[in-house]
Design a protein around this motif. Structure first.
Motif, mmCIF file in Angstrom:
data_model
loop_
_atom_site.group_PDB
_atom_site.id
_atom_site.type_symbol
_atom_site.label_atom_id
_atom_site.label_comp_id
_atom_site.label_asym_id
_atom_site.label_seq_id
_atom_site.Cartn_x
_atom_site.Cartn_y
_atom_site.Cartn_z
ATOM 1 N N ILE B 45 -6.839 -7.757 46.190
ATOM 2 C CA ILE B 45 -6.437 -7.028 47.297
ATOM 3 C C ILE B 45 -6.495 -7.908 48.537
ATOM 4 O O ILE B 45 -5.690 -7.978 49.188
ATOM 5 C CB ILE B 45 -7.424 -5.822 47.571
ATOM 6 N N GLU B 49 -3.449 -9.250 50.905
ATOM 7 C CA GLU B 49 -3.374 -8.875 52.305
ATOM 8 C C GLU B 49 -3.037 -10.202 53.141
ATOM 9 O O GLU B 49 -2.329 -10.112 54.013
ATOM 10 C CB GLU B 49 -4.754 -8.533 52.882
ATOM 11 N N HIS B 55 3.159 -7.050 48.565
ATOM 12 C CA HIS B 55 3.322 -5.533 48.345
ATOM 13 C C HIS B 55 4.555 -5.209 49.610
ATOM 14 O O HIS B 55 4.305 -4.178 50.287
ATOM 15 C CB HIS B 55 2.197 -4.698 48.756
ATOM 16 N N TYR B 72 -0.391 0.443 49.516
ATOM 17 C CA TYR B 72 -0.475 0.407 48.045
ATOM 18 C C TYR B 72 -1.884 0.773 47.796
ATOM 19 O O TYR B 72 -2.722 0.521 48.544
ATOM 20 C CB TYR B 72 0.101 -1.157 47.496
ATOM 21 N N ASN B 73 -2.237 0.974 46.477
ATOM 22 C CA ASN B 73 -3.417 0.970 46.215
ATOM 23 C C ASN B 73 -3.653 -0.169 44.911
ATOM 24 O O ASN B 73 -2.705 -0.158 44.118
ATOM 25 C CB ASN B 73 -3.877 2.411 45.615
#
Lengths: 266, 424
Positions: B45, B49, B55, B72-73
């Motif tokens: 993650i 970022e 993403h 998103y997850n």
């Protein structure tokens, strides 16, 4: 989630507490909290990681605050300036209409006094467009294409007023030649703009414009009776020769540049 | 409000390649322990970022395409399972296709088996090339270790410009001016093909892999040194020699293989750039096969020395591509560029070394692994090469049928056989 809140308070702790600083802190913490929720929704469970990501996204809060205050002042200044311009324009318009009516009633020359309205409205627009071109060149706010269009537009507006004045107040028979002259002025101004702003392909501009200007000048002077059609056509030949000379000078300069580069390399 | 990212030149080029390959870059690593999934998720993650292109959805706007950043997850990115048939699970995962309009441009899978971990990653080549993918995985491992072992937040990931123009960054003003005027079209014009079958709707993507014998690398280095050739030259020579035999080319035919080169060679450091593509092809041509593998190698060395001596290696054509994309709306630019650009029928990418020390997780170095390029659509092929723990893995990803699979395996058999001839 205390880490980023502490960060905000520590970063701005040394600054004088004012209403705008308080509001800035509130807004920043709100944004950070929203961001934290976003990161949680993405799947991060570690609060330290969330805080660190957010802190890295908000470096130097003091500078950020300074920029926001500056932007606010600039916005207020702009609003004030806009109000002044709007009020000023309305006042100017009213005064112009009043002046037109006063002049018309006094002289009863209704068939001619309308030029005051046309000139009074169109010329300031043309001047504003020209001013916009110079300002945008300084601040690089407009694309060069837009600036060139504005430049051409302002010249044509001025030419229109000039034509109407000639039509109303003189007995010049070929006053429409003003428009051909305006086209010449547009080409000259555009070429000058390209040179001053160091446009790419400005050489191509000159090579195209020079013969076009020559043809228009020939026609204007011919129709005005200031230049005999023959041998006046030599103006066009001269323009073609100027083009060739420019090309030869450019090629010659190119050769000299590459020789110098080769020399300095060796 | 929609957040947009600029579609860079190479993003658009790899999008154009959608007719030639599936744009996926693949990685498979095996560790002898079970990795920490929560830590892996956190690191991923953080990296996503830092590199929002991972993403983002590619919007093929006909005037000017762009990336649209999407929410998103991590559970959409990562799959974790304990498959019954490990190899089938890995193959199925690695041969998947991520559409450019997808909200995510990278997928990660962790397969646990017998107390071990298979870590598999598939990503869109539009986002980054093999060079930056190697950086990605090394940075991932370092950040993972720092996070798990020392509690350091895993945000140490490079981010910066993704523009192709960064490649001129370390040139002098004069050199940059010269490089920006290299308008030559250097795409391959060779019609020689890999002997695959015709395209069919029943074709399926597969990855053919072959690990060369353990001492191959050291022998190649030794032989290369004796013959003034690099390992890359030796591999390319085997490619040529095996291909002539497999495809039955006339031995007097001149053949060209397009070799991928990392343009970051023109930079002192790429540490302040964003993850992106900086790869071009150089054409390695031999005038004929030669009497034997040694002569083939000599031809390869001559060819590669020619382009290695060029200061602007790999930079030809970039200004032309940039011009092509800037003068017209995107849809029209693509059609114009397709006219001038010839996608190489035969290509090779030596992705290089996967450093097992840099890829260690919590002290566990990967005991096996490889990286490979996109699945090519027939008639195009790409031979990818990676090296880990001094073992060379060859791979070829093709969308084809069983007969094509046999052909590729036969090619790899010939490659090994020729290896024996040259290096013993």
């Amino acid at each position: 989630m205390a880490n980023y809140i502490d960060y905000v308070n520590e970063s701005l702790g040394s600054m004088k507490e004012t209403k705008s600083l308080y509001l800035f802190k509130q807004k920043t913490i709100e944004q950070m909290t929203k961001r934290a929720n976003e990161l949680v929704s993405k799947g991060i469970k570690d609060e330290n990681v969330i805080s660190q990501i957010i802190i890295e996204e908000y470096p130097d809060l003091v500078e950020r605050y300074g920029r926001e205050v500056g932007a606010k002042h600039a916005k207020n200044k702009k609003i004030k300036a806009t109000k002044t311009v709007v009020l000023g324009s309305l006042t100017y318009a009213l005064l112009l209409v009043f002046a037109y009516l006063a002049l018309s009633f006094k002289t009863l020359m209704w068939g001619k006094t309308w030029i005051l309205l046309v000139g009074g409205f169109v010329l300031p627009v043309a001047i504003a467009m020209l001013a916009g071109v110079f300002k945008s060149k300084k601040e690089s706010t407009l694309s060069s294409a837009a600036s060139r269009v504005m430049l051409a537009g302002s010249i044509m507006l001025i030419a229109t007023v000039l034509f109407l004045c000639l039509l109303l107040f003189t007995s010049v028979s070929n006053s429409w030649l003003v428009f051909l002259g305006a086209v010449v002025a547009v080409l000259v101004a555009d070429a000058a703009f390209a040179a001053i702003t160091k446009q790419k392909l400005s050489l191509v501009t000159y090579l195209l414009y020079i013969p076009a200007i020559a043809v228009l000048v020939y026609v204007i002077l011919g129709l005005s009776g200031l230049l005999a059609w023959h041998p006046g056509w030599m103006v066009i030949v001269a323009a073609a020769i100027v083009d060739i000379v420019i090309i030869m000078l450019k090629v010659g300069k190119g050769k000299t540049d590459s020789e110098e580069e080769e020399w300095s390399k060796n | 409000m929609e957040q947009k990212l600029k579609a860079e030149l190479w993003d658009k080029m790899h999008y154009l390649f959608r007719d030639f390959n599936d744009r996926m870059v693949h990685l498979e690593l095996h560790y002898d322990y079970e990795i920490n999934i929560e830590a892996l998720k956190t690191v991923l993650i953080c990296f996503f970022e830092k590199a929002p292109v991972m993403h983002s959805s590619f919007v093929d706007n006909k005037i000017s395409p762009y990336w649209s950043v999407k929410p998103y997850n991590i559970d959409d990115v990562l799959t974790v399972s304990r498959p019954e048939n490990l190899q089938a699970a890995i193959d199925e995962f690695l041969t998947q296709y991520i559409p450019p309009e997808s909200d995510l441009q990278m997928k990660v899978a962790v397969f646990f088996y017998e107390g071990k971990t298979a870590l598999c990653i598939v990503e869109n080549h539009m986002c980054m090339d093999g060079g930056d993918f190697k950086y990605f995985i090394s940075a991932f491992c370092k950040n993972y270790n720092d996070y798990v072992e020392k509690g350091i937040v895993p945000t140490n990931f490079k981010h910066g410009s993704r523009s192709y123009e960064e490649i001129y960054g370390d040139f002098s003003k004069g050199e940059e001016e010269m490089a920006r005027n290299l308008f030559k079209n250097v795409s391959s014009k060779d019609d020689h093909r890999f002997p695959l079958t015709e395209k069919s709707d029943s074709d399926r993507s597969f990855i053919a892999k072959r690990k060369l014998p353990e001492d191959s690398l050291s022998k190649m280095k030794k032989t290369g040194k004796e013959l003034n050739a690099t390992v890359n030259d030796v591999l390319t020579a085997f490619y040529f020699y095996s291909l002539y035999e497999l495809a039955g080319y006339d031995l007097k035919d001149s053949v060209t293989i397009s070799c991928a080169i990392d343009l970051r060679r023109h930079l002192d450091s790429a540490d302040d750039l964003g993850i992106t593509n900086h790869t071009a092809f150089m054409q390695c041509n031999i005038p004929e096969r030669g009497r034997d593998i040694f002569e083939t190698l000599r031809y390869v060395v001559n060819s590669s020395n020619k382009f290695k001596s060029d200061k602007f290696m790999g930079l030809y054509g970039l200004p032309l591509l940039n011009f092509g994309y800037n003068i017209l709306p995107h849809a029209a630019s693509e059609e114009v560029i397709k006219i001038g650009y010839n996608n190489p029928l035969l290509a090779m990418s030596n992705i290089g070394i996967l450093n097992h020390e840099a890829l260690a997780l919590e002290g566990h170095e990967p005991f096996d692994g490889f990286m490979t390029g996109a699945v090519k659509y027939k008639p195009f092929v790409l031979l990818s090469v990676t090296t880990m723990r001094s073992e060379i893995t060859l791979s070829m990803c093709v969308k084809g049928n069983d007969e094509d699979k046999k052909t590729v395996e036969r090619f790899l058999d010939l490659f090994e056989k020729n290896l024996e001839t040259l290096i013993g």
